[in-house]
Design a protein around this motif. Structure first.
Motif, PDB file in Angstrom:
ATOM      1  N   GLY A   1     -29.017  52.211 -13.770  1.00  0.00           N
ATOM      2  CA  GLY A   1     -28.126  51.747 -14.822  1.00  0.00           C
ATOM      3  C   GLY A   1     -28.136  50.251 -15.036  1.00  0.00           C
ATOM      4  O   GLY A   1     -27.512  49.750 -15.980  1.00  0.00           O
ATOM      5  N   HIS A   2     -28.832  49.527 -14.183  1.00  0.00           N
ATOM      6  CA  HIS A   2     -28.913  48.068 -14.351  1.00  0.00           C
ATOM      7  C   HIS A   2     -30.018  47.720 -15.330  1.00  0.00           C
ATOM      8  O   HIS A   2     -31.184  48.004 -15.093  1.00  0.00           O
ATOM      9  N   ASP A   3     -29.646  47.063 -16.420  1.00  0.00           N
ATOM     10  CA  ASP A   3     -30.630  46.669 -17.418  1.00  0.00           C
ATOM     11  C   ASP A   3     -31.414  45.418 -17.010  1.00  0.00           C
ATOM     12  O   ASP A   3     -32.561  45.245 -17.390  1.00  0.00           O
ATOM     13  N   ASN A   4     -30.734  44.551 -16.266  1.00  0.00           N
ATOM     14  CA  ASN A   4     -31.386  43.294 -15.880  1.00  0.00           C
ATOM     15  C   ASN A   4     -32.143  43.464 -14.578  1.00  0.00           C
ATOM     16  O   ASN A   4     -31.609  44.002 -13.601  1.00  0.00           O
ATOM     17  N   LEU A   5     -33.365  43.017 -14.567  1.00  0.00           N
ATOM     18  CA  LEU A   5     -34.184  43.061 -13.357  1.00  0.00           C
ATOM     19  C   LEU A   5     -34.855  41.706 -13.203  1.00  0.00           C
ATOM     20  O   LEU A   5     -35.398  41.144 -14.164  1.00  0.00           O
ATOM     21  N   TYR A   6     -34.784  41.175 -12.006  1.00  0.00           N
ATOM     22  CA  TYR A   6     -35.323  39.849 -11.721  1.00  0.00           C
ATOM     23  C   TYR A   6     -36.324  39.935 -10.583  1.00  0.00           C
ATOM     24  O   TYR A   6     -36.181  40.743  -9.663  1.00  0.00           O
ATOM     25  N   TRP A   7     -37.276  39.029 -10.600  1.00  0.00           N
ATOM     26  CA  TRP A   7     -38.149  38.782  -9.457  1.00  0.00           C
ATOM     27  C   TRP A   7     -37.933  37.341  -9.009  1.00  0.00           C
ATOM     28  O   TRP A   7     -37.893  36.415  -9.829  1.00  0.00           O
ATOM     29  N   TYR A   8     -37.791  37.192  -7.692  1.00  0.00           N
ATOM     30  CA  TYR A   8     -37.667  35.888  -7.065  1.00  0.00           C
ATOM     31  C   TYR A   8     -38.670  35.803  -5.923  1.00  0.00           C
ATOM     32  O   TYR A   8     -39.182  36.819  -5.437  1.00  0.00           O
ATOM     33  N   ARG A   9     -38.923  34.583  -5.467  1.00  0.00           N
ATOM     34  CA  ARG A   9     -39.845  34.394  -4.358  1.00  0.00           C
ATOM     35  C   ARG A   9     -39.326  33.302  -3.434  1.00  0.00           C
ATOM     36  O   ARG A   9     -38.789  32.286  -3.893  1.00  0.00           O
ATOM     37  N   ARG A  10     -39.518  33.527  -2.136  1.00  0.00           N
ATOM     38  CA  ARG A  10     -39.186  32.488  -1.157  1.00  0.00           C
ATOM     39  C   ARG A  10     -40.444  32.207  -0.339  1.00  0.00           C
ATOM     40  O   ARG A  10     -40.992  33.101   0.309  1.00  0.00           O
ATOM     41  N   VAL A  11     -40.866  30.972  -0.382  1.00  0.00           N
ATOM     42  CA  VAL A  11     -42.084  30.572   0.302  1.00  0.00           C
ATOM     43  C   VAL A  11     -41.735  29.655   1.461  1.00  0.00           C
ATOM     44  O   VAL A  11     -40.961  28.710   1.288  1.00  0.00           O
ATOM     45  N   MET A  12     -42.289  29.949   2.634  1.00  0.00           N
ATOM     46  CA  MET A  12     -42.208  29.049   3.801  1.00  0.00           C
ATOM     47  C   MET A  12     -40.791  28.572   4.096  1.00  0.00           C
ATOM     48  O   MET A  12     -40.583  27.401   4.376  1.00  0.00           O
ATOM     49  N   GLY A  13     -39.815  29.445   4.034  1.00  0.00           N
ATOM     50  CA  GLY A  13     -38.457  29.080   4.405  1.00  0.00           C
ATOM     51  C   GLY A  13     -37.774  28.131   3.444  1.00  0.00           C
ATOM     52  O   GLY A  13     -36.736  27.563   3.774  1.00  0.00           O
ATOM     53  N   LYS A  14     -38.354  27.974   2.265  1.00  0.00           N
ATOM     54  CA  LYS A  14     -37.728  27.087   1.289  1.00  0.00           C
ATOM     55  C   LYS A  14     -36.713  27.856   0.453  1.00  0.00           C
ATOM     56  O   LYS A  14     -36.298  28.944   0.823  1.00  0.00           O
ATOM     57  N   GLU A  15     -36.285  27.263  -0.662  1.00  0.00           N
ATOM     58  CA  GLU A  15     -35.283  27.938  -1.471  1.00  0.00           C
ATOM     59  C   GLU A  15     -35.885  29.153  -2.158  1.00  0.00           C
ATOM     60  O   GLU A  15     -37.097  29.263  -2.335  1.00  0.00           O
ATOM     61  N   ILE A  16     -35.017  30.070  -2.531  1.00  0.00           N
ATOM     62  CA  ILE A  16     -35.423  31.253  -3.273  1.00  0.00           C
ATOM     63  C   ILE A  16     -35.591  30.832  -4.731  1.00  0.00           C
ATOM     64  O   ILE A  16     -34.663  30.312  -5.346  1.00  0.00           O
ATOM     65  N   LYS A  17     -36.780  31.066  -5.259  1.00  0.00           N
ATOM     66  CA  LYS A  17     -37.062  30.588  -6.623  1.00  0.00           C
ATOM     67  C   LYS A  17     -37.239  31.734  -7.605  1.00  0.00           C
ATOM     68  O   LYS A  17     -37.892  32.737  -7.314  1.00  0.00           O
ATOM     69  N   PHE A  18     -36.691  31.546  -8.761  1.00  0.00           N
ATOM     70  CA  PHE A  18     -36.772  32.511  -9.851  1.00  0.00           C
ATOM     71  C   PHE A  18     -38.201  32.621 -10.356  1.00  0.00           C
ATOM     72  O   PHE A  18     -38.897  31.620 -10.509  1.00  0.00           O
TER      73      PHE A  18
END
Lengths: 116, 115
Positions: free
Chosen positions: A28-45
């Motif tokens: 039922g969720h229309d919004n879907l996102y992908w994020y990535r976290r590289v080498m312990g850094k911030e989670i990026k959109f």
């Protein structure tokens, strides 16, 4: 209610190979996102789907990354060909429909990608 | 350009005491702020949020304070419990950016509760 599920949980591939990550959002969720976290850094959109349409893909690193959400249900993120710097954790997230702030975004457990 | 900053990479607090995690942001268009908690090998779990029209939101042991003029928010956990040991991420969204809820995250603060 099942949460956001991701597959595979871990993947080790060689440089130059292809990997496809899958995400099943909360029903039922229309919004879907992908994020990535590289080498312990911030989670990026990376990008955002509203149903089957790409709303914002401004965070996609380059054209080696391809995301799809056919039919507005599950989504795949393909990396082809994979490079060493693509290693990291890829998180999928989803939220209910309607634009604007205020909807809680729920995350999956992530797909850990290691490129060797 | 780090728009959301968590300047303390780690914090240790005695069990039962108050834990205060801080977050600063630079983008004045951010209007919704969230805190996520993350255990190792798991995805971020939503903890608490606050809209820019409020300056405080409370949920059980967790309270988030927002100071818009200072572009600063903080998460208070009281009393702290061993299960609170995790990495805490501050996140913000800007509804004018493609009109979606894209989150900008800080780098996280690792909280360790000492029994």
């Amino acid at each position: 209610e099942a949460g956001v599920t991701q597959f595979p949980s871990h993947s080790v591939i060689e440089k130059g190979q292809t990997v496809t990550l899958r995400c099943d959002p909360i029903s039922g969720h229309d919004n879907l996102y992908w994020y990535r976290r590289v080498m312990g850094k911030e989670i990026k959109f990376l990008l955002h789907f509203v149903k089957e349409s790409k709303q914002d893909e401004s965070g996609m690193p380059n054209n080696r990354f391809l995301a799809e959400r056919t039919g507005g249900t599950y989504s795949t993120l393909k990396v082809q060909p994979a490079e060493l710097e693509d290693s990291g954790v890829y998180f999928c997230a989803s939220s209910r429909g309607g634009q604007g702030s205020g909807n809680t975004i729920y995350f999956g457990e992530g797909s850990w990608l290691t490129v060797v | 350009d780090q728009q959301v900053k968590q300047n303390s990479p780690s914090l240790s607090v005695q069990e039962g005491r108050i834990s205060i995690l801080n977050c600063d942001y630079t983008n004045s268009m951010f209007d919704y702020f969230l805190w996520y908690k993350k255990y190792p090998a798991e995805g971020p779990t939503f903890l608490i949020s606050i809209s820019s029209i409020k300056d405080k939101n409370e949920d059980g042991r967790f309270t988030v304070f927002l100071n818009k003029s200072a572009k600063h928010l903080s998460l208070h956990i009281v009393p702290s419990q061993p299960g609170d040991s995790a990495v805490y991420f501050c996140a913000a969204s800007d509804p004018t950016n493609f009109g979606n809820e894209k989150l900008t995250f800080g780098t996280g603060t690792r909280l360790t509760i000492i029994p």
